[in-house]
Design a protein around this motif. Sequence first.
Motif, mmCIF file in Angstrom:
data_model
loop_
_atom_site.group_PDB
_atom_site.id
_atom_site.type_symbol
_atom_site.label_atom_id
_atom_site.label_comp_id
_atom_site.label_asym_id
_atom_site.label_seq_id
_atom_site.Cartn_x
_atom_site.Cartn_y
_atom_site.Cartn_z
ATOM 1 N N ALA A 100 0.828 -1.209 0.000
ATOM 2 C CA ALA A 100 0.000 0.000 0.000
ATOM 3 C C ALA A 100 0.862 1.258 0.000
ATOM 4 N N ALA A 101 1.989 1.197 0.696
ATOM 5 C CA ALA A 101 2.884 2.350 0.765
ATOM 6 C C ALA A 101 3.493 2.674 -0.600
ATOM 7 N N GLN A 102 3.603 1.670 -1.484
ATOM 8 C CA GLN A 102 4.203 1.869 -2.798
ATOM 9 C C GLN A 102 3.157 2.121 -3.887
ATOM 10 N N ALA A 103 1.880 1.970 -3.556
ATOM 11 C CA ALA A 103 0.824 2.172 -4.544
ATOM 12 C C ALA A 103 0.560 3.659 -4.752
ATOM 13 N N ASP A 104 -0.148 3.978 -5.837
ATOM 14 C CA ASP A 104 -0.527 5.365 -6.100
ATOM 15 C C ASP A 104 -1.710 5.791 -5.235
ATOM 16 N N GLU A 105 -2.511 4.823 -4.831
ATOM 17 C CA GLU A 105 -3.658 5.106 -3.977
ATOM 18 C C GLU A 105 -3.919 3.906 -3.089
ATOM 19 N N HIS A 106 -4.380 4.173 -1.864
ATOM 20 C CA HIS A 106 -4.713 3.099 -0.928
ATOM 21 C C HIS A 106 -6.099 3.349 -0.368
ATOM 22 N N LEU A 107 -6.964 2.341 -0.489
ATOM 23 C CA LEU A 107 -8.273 2.357 0.139
ATOM 24 C C LEU A 107 -8.299 1.292 1.215
ATOM 25 N N ALA A 108 -8.801 1.665 2.404
ATOM 26 C CA ALA A 108 -8.808 0.742 3.545
ATOM 27 C C ALA A 108 -10.242 0.472 3.987
ATOM 28 N N PRO A 109 -10.940 -0.446 3.303
ATOM 29 C CA PRO A 109 -12.298 -0.782 3.743
ATOM 30 C C PRO A 109 -12.269 -1.579 5.036
ATOM 31 N N LEU A 110 -13.386 -1.587 5.728
ATOM 32 C CA LEU A 110 -13.507 -2.437 6.898
ATOM 33 C C LEU A 110 -13.329 -3.899 6.487
#
Length: 711
Positions: free
Chosen positions: A227-237
């Motif tokens: 996630a740290a290397q991605a362009d975007e991070h989504l954190a769903p439950l």
Amino acid sequence: MESVVQRSGRFSASSTEGDVLVYGACPLDCPDGCSWVVTVRDGKAVGLRGVAEHPFTSGALCVKMNGYLSHVSAPDRLLYPLRRVGKKGEGRFERISWDEAIGTMAAKLNDTIASYGGEAIWPYQGTGTLGFLQGVNGSAGARLWNALGASKHNAVAICSLAGGIGSSYTVGVNRGIDPESLQYARLILLWGTNVLTSHHHLWKFILAARRKGAFIVAIDPIHTRTAAQADEHLAPLPGTDAALALGLLHVIVEMGAEDREFIQANTLGWEQFRARIAQFPPSRVAAITGLDESRIVALGQRIATTRPTAIRATMGLQRHAGGGMTLRTLTSIPGVTGDWGRLGGGLVYSTSGYFPANLADLWREELLKKPVRTLVMTRLGEGLTELSDPPVQALIIYGSNPLASVPDQNKIRCGLSREDLFTVVIEHFHTDTVKYADIVLPATMQLEHADLHDGYGHLYIAWNAPAVAPPGECLPHTEIFRRLARAMGLDNPLLYESDEALARQVLQSEHPALKGITLERLQQEGWVRLAYPNPFMPFTDGFPTPSGKLEFYSETAKADGYDPLPGYTPPYEAASVQNELAQRFPLVLLATASHFFLNSTFANKPDLLRKAGSPKITLHPVDAARRRIKDGDLVRVFNNRGSFIALAQVSDHVRPGVAATTKGYWPGQSESDSNVNATVAERDADMGSGAVYHDNRVEVTLVGCETQEKV
């Protein structure tokens, strides 16, 4: 200086004039299935590296395997058969001969069959090795267990079965696109997968796509390395991914961006599915997933306007009560966007089904005299403490450390403590499970035996040639089972075939994917790509469903008792936010893969254990403050099933209400003699009896200040 290149797989052919290179493959439970080369000098392995010319391995092994040679030669490795002399759980043994060990096993198993029938024997195999000869992919020992009429063992359920079944309702199989084709994508969704820890060889194909302008999105409840290397991070439950998928599809359909031509020509049940999608507007999905509605809309718009879009989803995504439906729904996304029909588009969950192994000839079901029951790996505790008609009286454990890896640890310990249960553990090291064995048998490791491997994250197969002689008296699984069959007085010649004969039978298939691939070729070349086109698109000639189309509406799912349409099945515990369970245990606990262990393998390797450190649990600063927990505090993590001790890490890498730890630690490495699986329920996912490791509610308190419920 290397003077001889050896690919025949016969360590006895080593030359004394120089180093010998022996080609093999990593056996561990990882999608990358690396091919490697062992440097042998004077009969000893002195070097190990990834095969440089292999398109997927590309010369690199992982941080876990780089020190594998020291693991193989570890001073605490089991080298001789042992017999228990203390009480179960004490771990006190005496050395015995192979004749004594096999003789004891044979007598006990024959007595069990005579008194209870063959189904009282449970051959309990895990994913310690994935090989087709020695490991779980080929159900090592299946011929013997069939001849004895032993209970069947469902090992796949613990890892991947729920998601595999779910995706097969949509596209007919659990496999998808070639992971290498991600290099052609313009949008890549890394959905529930921490590639840089658990699939790092894929990253080069992702980077190749990024260099051409691809956008990378990580969808994961935890802010992982990936996630740290991605362009975007989504954190769903946790466990709400299917709802998110439906919300994204809602945006796409509202934009009129569905691929109507692809849908008309290649899918079944679109109008019914469209009505289901309409039930999940972004506002509703935001409430379910805990994501901002604007971010759901933005990602939906990005998917709608970016071709091709590729999705990489792996097994952690489906370890909850709605896991099968999650993969069913995710697999439908490329059906709506038409990406199944584009190079670089589609979804990949597993590629293991692409190897058309001749398992029928390997297993020889005709050796069974009558149908037998199937016991599920995830329900070992229940099987040992509650099962009857017949009860489990003999347990043969190999390739598995269930006391560290299987749900409901306390119930398993209770079952393993039964004095009337005859338990044999075939192992490399003195694990927590070994402590409960009556007989312990030392198994060879990957450098010391022959095996045939594929990978569930690529399209290559490999021959693992034995590079060195086994230490002590270690034996391969195949030879152990041959000796046991002989001691039990079984005379069917199928029980005594050599490893090479077994390998040839695995490869005997008329399937075009094995065209030109023989054992001799593998022994000469080490590895080969299956005979699929390169680049490869899987469903150009239709989908292997009953209709020949991608099935949004599945009559098969309906007949099996499931919703015929993709949808959202909430997790059993993780989705509960206002009930009594959530009040008592307000944190959803995820137990993800360690960067330094592979399941419980390597948790006893000193250098990797030092790098991993003590067991930890990550809490969001809000949750930590409510409990007066600071970074580095010793805490107890518990629910009504059990507890374990960990060090607190306070970080916004998790969202409020979510806690994270890593799996793999051995129970005996903790002062509480337990690990995270003491808290995990022995409960099934929605499909295939899958495990629910990520559907788990807990509370966390400072050690010394807890008011834990009685367990």
